[in-house]
Enzyme design. Structure first.
Site, PDB file in Angstrom:
ATOM      1  N   TYR A   1       3.102  -4.390 -10.993  1.00  0.00           N
ATOM      2  CA  TYR A   1       3.805  -3.196 -10.534  1.00  0.00           C
ATOM      3  C   TYR A   1       2.912  -2.376  -9.598  1.00  0.00           C
ATOM      4  O   TYR A   1       3.352  -1.944  -8.524  1.00  0.00           O
ATOM      5  CB  TYR A   1       4.219  -2.361 -11.744  1.00  0.00           C
ATOM      6  CG  TYR A   1       4.934  -1.075 -11.413  1.00  0.00           C
ATOM      7  CD1 TYR A   1       6.234  -1.092 -10.917  1.00  0.00           C
ATOM      8  CD2 TYR A   1       4.330   0.160 -11.624  1.00  0.00           C
ATOM      9  CE1 TYR A   1       6.906   0.083 -10.629  1.00  0.00           C
ATOM     10  CE2 TYR A   1       4.997   1.345 -11.346  1.00  0.00           C
ATOM     11  CZ  TYR A   1       6.279   1.300 -10.846  1.00  0.00           C
ATOM     12  OH  TYR A   1       6.951   2.478 -10.563  1.00  0.00           O
TER      13      TYR A   1
ATOM     14  N   SER B   1       4.752   5.888  -7.154  1.00  0.00           N
ATOM     15  CA  SER B   1       4.399   6.058  -8.560  1.00  0.00           C
ATOM     16  C   SER B   1       2.931   6.411  -8.637  1.00  0.00           C
ATOM     17  O   SER B   1       2.160   6.143  -7.696  1.00  0.00           O
ATOM     18  CB  SER B   1       4.659   4.743  -9.314  1.00  0.00           C
ATOM     19  OG  SER B   1       4.030   4.729 -10.573  1.00  0.00           O
TER      20      SER B   1
END
Length: 225
Positions: free
Chosen positions: A141, A128
């Site tokens: 995250y 990501s």
């Protein structure tokens, strides 16, 4: 399964995972991994040479992999994003995030290393933008994705016979992004985000690269509208 190369895609029931499966289907037989057996079966019926492979990624054992005698490509696409300030993150948030985003990736890869080594295979890790930059509200995250980036780099060094590719998509129009927008308290407009098919094609370009080439990282960002 045929004599074509075999790819296992986790998180294949929706989003980026299913898009990657569609991009690899013309050239690979597919094992479609995930928890949603119904969605996996629907996708398998759409893609010749594919079969649903429902399993709990956080609780996989060697006995679950007995039927995987050959593996050329392993794509880790499953993941979870729990947002919020670090001060509000619970131990359970940390455990859930790292369990799926990091620990399960490492365990499944280790279990399948014999097949990957035999094939001189390819491991693709869907990371990501948060694996490159940590922003407020995204700490848990981002920490997991930084760890996934480190895992990919170390695996590439430890297993020189394998190709290892980290993919860093920006915001992509997926059910996961819809949940992220809910957590952020905003509207979800898929037209503002990357088409999952674009990420799928980027992954396929790395997998189908000629043997002399090792594409180690791919950044995919949306263009201004």
């Amino acid at each position: 399964m045929t004599d074509r190369p075999v790819a296992l895609v986790t998180g294949a029931s929706s989003g980026i995972g299913s898009a990657i499966a569609r991009s690899l289907a013309p050239t690979h037989d597919l094992l479609l991994g995930g928890r949603d057996e119904t969605s996996l079966s629907v996708l398998a019926a759409e893609l010749p040479g594919s079969q649903a492979w429902p399993f709990d990624l956080t609780n996989v054992a060697s006995s679950d992999l007995g039927s995987v005698s050959r593996l050329d490509v392993l794509v880790h696409s499953a993941g979870i994003a729990l947002l919020g300030p670090l001060a509000e993150a619970t131990q359970d948030d940390w455990r859930k995030t790292f369990e799926l985003n990091v620990f399960a990736v490492a365990e499944l890869t280790n279990l399948l290393l014999p097949q990957l080594r035999t094939a001189g295979g390819h491991v693709v890790l869907i990371n990501s933008g948060a694996g490159l930059n940590a922003n407020p509200g995204w700490g848990v995250y981002a920490a997991s994705k930084f760890a996934l980036r480190a895992y990919a780099d170390a695996l590439r060094g430890d297993e020189p016979a394998l190709r290892v590719t980290s993919v860093y998509p920006g915001r992509t129009a997926t059910p996961m992004q819809e949940d992220v927008r809910r957590q952020e308290g905003g509207d979800y407009d898929p037209s503002k985000y990357i088409d999952p098919a674009s990420v799928g094609r980027a992954v396929a370009s790395a997998v189908l690269a000629t043997p002399d080439a090792h594409i180690t990282e791919i950044n995919v960002r949306s263009r201004p509208h």
